[in-house]
Design a protein around this motif. Structure first.
Motif, PDB file in Angstrom:
ATOM      1  N   LEU A 107       0.836  -1.197   0.000  1.00  0.00           N
ATOM      2  CA  LEU A 107       0.000   0.000   0.000  1.00  0.00           C
ATOM      3  C   LEU A 107       0.872   1.249   0.000  1.00  0.00           C
ATOM      4  CD1 LEU A 107      -2.561  -1.184   2.692  1.00  0.00           C
ATOM      5  CD2 LEU A 107      -2.844  -1.206   0.198  1.00  0.00           C
ATOM      6  N   SER A 108       0.347   2.320  -0.568  1.00  0.00           N
ATOM      7  CA  SER A 108       1.068   3.583  -0.669  1.00  0.00           C
ATOM      8  C   SER A 108       0.224   4.707  -0.086  1.00  0.00           C
ATOM      9  CB  SER A 108       1.349   3.870  -2.154  1.00  0.00           C
ATOM     10  OG  SER A 108       1.788   5.194  -2.322  1.00  0.00           O
ATOM     11  N   GLY A 109       0.885   5.687   0.481  1.00  0.00           N
ATOM     12  CA  GLY A 109       0.191   6.858   0.996  1.00  0.00           C
ATOM     13  C   GLY A 109      -0.216   7.843  -0.091  1.00  0.00           C
ATOM     14  N   VAL A 110       0.136   7.573  -1.336  1.00  0.00           N
ATOM     15  CA  VAL A 110      -0.255   8.440  -2.441  1.00  0.00           C
ATOM     16  C   VAL A 110      -1.771   8.392  -2.572  1.00  0.00           C
ATOM     17  CG1 VAL A 110      -0.123   8.784  -4.941  1.00  0.00           C
ATOM     18  CG2 VAL A 110       1.922   8.107  -3.661  1.00  0.00           C
ATOM     19  N   ARG A 111      -2.385   9.560  -2.584  1.00  0.00           N
ATOM     20  CA  ARG A 111      -3.844   9.632  -2.670  1.00  0.00           C
ATOM     21  C   ARG A 111      -4.285   9.592  -4.128  1.00  0.00           C
ATOM     22  NH1 ARG A 111      -6.522  11.417   2.033  1.00  0.00           N
ATOM     23  NH2 ARG A 111      -8.373  10.854   0.852  1.00  0.00           N
ATOM     24  N   THR A 112      -5.187   8.693  -4.404  1.00  0.00           N
ATOM     25  CA  THR A 112      -5.791   8.579  -5.726  1.00  0.00           C
ATOM     26  C   THR A 112      -7.300   8.496  -5.535  1.00  0.00           C
ATOM     27  OG1 THR A 112      -5.693   6.155  -5.744  1.00  0.00           O
ATOM     28  CG2 THR A 112      -3.784   7.346  -6.656  1.00  0.00           C
ATOM     29  N   ALA A 113      -8.031   8.641  -6.621  1.00  0.00           N
ATOM     30  CA  ALA A 113      -9.484   8.535  -6.550  1.00  0.00           C
ATOM     31  C   ALA A 113     -10.028   8.070  -7.890  1.00  0.00           C
ATOM     32  CB  ALA A 113     -10.096   9.877  -6.167  1.00  0.00           C
ATOM     33  N   LEU A 114     -11.198   7.460  -7.822  1.00  0.00           N
ATOM     34  CA  LEU A 114     -11.949   7.082  -9.016  1.00  0.00           C
ATOM     35  C   LEU A 114     -13.071   8.083  -9.214  1.00  0.00           C
ATOM     36  CD1 LEU A 114     -12.284   3.230  -8.434  1.00  0.00           C
ATOM     37  CD2 LEU A 114     -10.863   4.368 -10.155  1.00  0.00           C
TER      38      LEU A 114
END
Length: 183
Positions: A107-114
């Motif tokens: 898991l990464s702390g990079v924020r993404t969204a759909l």
């Protein structure tokens, strides 16, 4: 039955019922308000959104490599919500509501969204030049498009991806909370 055997049977019964789960699971109890829950391992807020680090992420039915693999994600960057922590494992939920356990290093702390993945009509969503509904529309994004979110002000989020960059109504994203703010 001897006293020591009775005691061991008693402990085994409570352990089987999950009553001796310790702070690592007890802190994630469903009856606690979201704002007061923190992960026992990281001290970070639970629940919280993160993204998948790899194109191959096994999701298991429990928090160990001995638990069966329930399914596999095959797209890096997908947003998931951490709902629980146990040792080096994170219980996650995806936009469809599916839940399982993933090893923390995937898991990464990079924020993404759909973009509005729930929209069955597949109506394109406007992406604006500025964080205002009367700003110029720079493009329209199909539901399910994945992008990186670098900030949200509680109403608008800055979303960027391959060939797009702009502002989108925060309520149209899965991967950020309503009214959430961050830079």
């Amino acid at each position: 039955m001897s006293r020591s055997r009775q005691f061991l049977a008693f402990v085994a019964l409570f352990a089987a019922l999950g009553l001796f789960c310790g702070p690592s699971l007890a802190q994630e109890g469903g009856d606690l308000p979201t704002s007061t829950r923190t992960g026992s391992k990281t001290g970070l807020k639970v629940p919280r959104f993160v993204s998948l680090k790899s194109d191959a992420v096994n999701v298991r039915v429990g928090p160990s490599r001995q638990h069966a693999i329930a399914w596999r994600y095959v797209r890096a960057g997908m947003p998931v919500e951490i709902t629980q922590e146990f040792d080096n494992w994170r219980r996650i939920r995806d936009f469809e509501g599916a839940e399982g356990w993933v090893f923390h290093s995937l898991l990464s702390g990079v924020r993404t969204a759909l973009v509005s993945p729930w929209d069955t009509d597949k109506k394109p969503v406007p992406l604006y030049r500025d964080a205002r509904a009367d700003a110029q529309v720079v493009t329209r994004l199909e539901p399910g498009v994945l992008g990186r979110v670098d900030s949200c002000d509680g109403s608008w989020c800055h979303l960027e991806g391959d060939n797009f960059d702009g502002w989108i109504d925060q309520n149209l994203l899965w991967g950020v909370y309503p009214d959430e703010t961050f830079q």
